[in-house]
Design an enzyme around this catalytic site. Structure first.
Site: not given
Length: 342
Positions: A37, A74
């Site tokens: 992000t 991730s």
């Protein structure tokens, strides 16, 4: 050409500790980018170069070098990606002595995981700082910009060295071992619940108030030079809940070939009654079983055989340490000692 007056003035400023910013040498920080992000915008995930272009003030903090490892979310990262990141940091440490600190940008989901992995396997006394974000860049109340800048400040601070890997977010400097993400979406998600943060970033500087005591980096028995994805044994995390199926234990050992299990048991570190017998059985047959708890904090005391106490590690951190420990030994007492030291 400098006049004698100008040179004398600079000497005076240097002796008084007031050398202007334009004649100070900036530290060098290398950024290892994996995505997440913190690199997101409404138009998609961008490179670190684009982040720097949007945040020109970072060029007043440090000289930057950039290496893209991955550009993905991730939760998509693998152990190989963790290893590639650690190897890249280690190679820089060994071959580029002029680099003063290391910074890893990653998605928030696995930020604590990679931080603890780096904490255990990278051999350096220089700062290693992991950062992430909860809200994408160019969105309302985004934290990506502030976290990036604060992490860079910390990585450029000599006092951040020797403290193992750190995670910087929401103006706090956390130890890799204790920090965990607790809340979806909010910028105050990261906490080091049992022990607290190591320091804060305030007014453009990093301030430290304590240091980690558990073994890490230079004092660790683990070395990224000796670790490959193939050398990491299978381990699984199993959750406890009312009438949990005992077949999950057998499936993990027999079908997934797990050499170790981490049990996210009830808060008293007690597994479901239905899990007790199969866990004792597989432990008796040589599978290492770490009996943790499913909360975010709290120390589990060592109760002796047949199980291993994770101390106060979360199940995900215990899984990382167990996986690495199994590359060295499968002896229960030796692994228990590793959990006491790391």
């Amino acid at each position: 050409m400098w006049s004698w007056f100008a040179l004398a003035a600079l000497v005076f400023l240097a002796l008084s500790g007031s050398v202007p910013a334009w004649c100070q040498e900036l530290p060098t920080v290398k950024v290892f980018a994996t995505g997440g992000t913190i690199a997101n915008t409404p138009d998609g995930r961008v490179s670190v170069d684009a982040i720097i272009e949007a945040l020109p003030e970072v060029l007043d903090i440090a000289n930057l070098e950039i290496q893209d490892i991955r550009r993905i979310a991730s939760q998509e990262l693998s152990w190989q990606d963790f290893i590639d990141t650690a190897e890249a940091i280690q190679q820089t440490n060994d071959e580029e002595p002029d680099v003063d600190g290391y910074m890893v940008t990653i998605g928030s989901n696995a930020a604590e995981d990679i931080a603890y992995f780096l904490n255990l396997v990278v051999k350096t006394s220089k700062p290693i700082v992991v950062t992430a974000a909860q809200r994408a860049r160019n969105t309302l109340s985004e934290d990506a910009s502030r976290n990036f800048i604060d992490a860079l400040i910390t990585a450029a601070t000599p006092e951040a060295g020797g403290k193992g890997a750190l995670l910087v977010a929401n103006e706090l400097i956390h130890p890799a071992r204790e920090v965990t993400k607790n809340v979806f979406g909010r910028v105050d998600t990261w906490e080091s619940l049992d022990t607290g943060a190591l320091g804060i970033v305030s007014g453009g500087e990093a301030y430290f108030y304590r240091s980690p005591l558990r073994r890490h980096t230079m004092d660790s028995i683990f070395d990224i030079a000796n670790i490959t994805a193939e050398s990491l044994p299978g381990t699984e995390i199993i959750y406890s809940y009312t009438e949990a199926s005992p077949t999950m234990v057998y499936d993990a050992v027999n079908n997934a070939n797990a050499k170790g299990l981490v049990i996210a048991a009830y808060s008293t570190a007690s597994p479901s009654l239905s899990q007790v017998a199969p866990l004792q059985e597989v432990a008796g047959n040589g599978t290492l079983v770490v009996m943790g708890n499913r909360g975010s904090s709290g120390r589990v005391r060592d109760r002796g055989e047949p199980f291993i106490s994770p101390d106060n590690l979360t199940p995900q951190k215990a899984n990382t340490l167990l996986k690495l420990a199994l590359t060295i030994t499968s002896d229960r007492e030796e692994v228990q000692q590793i959990f006491k030291e790391y």
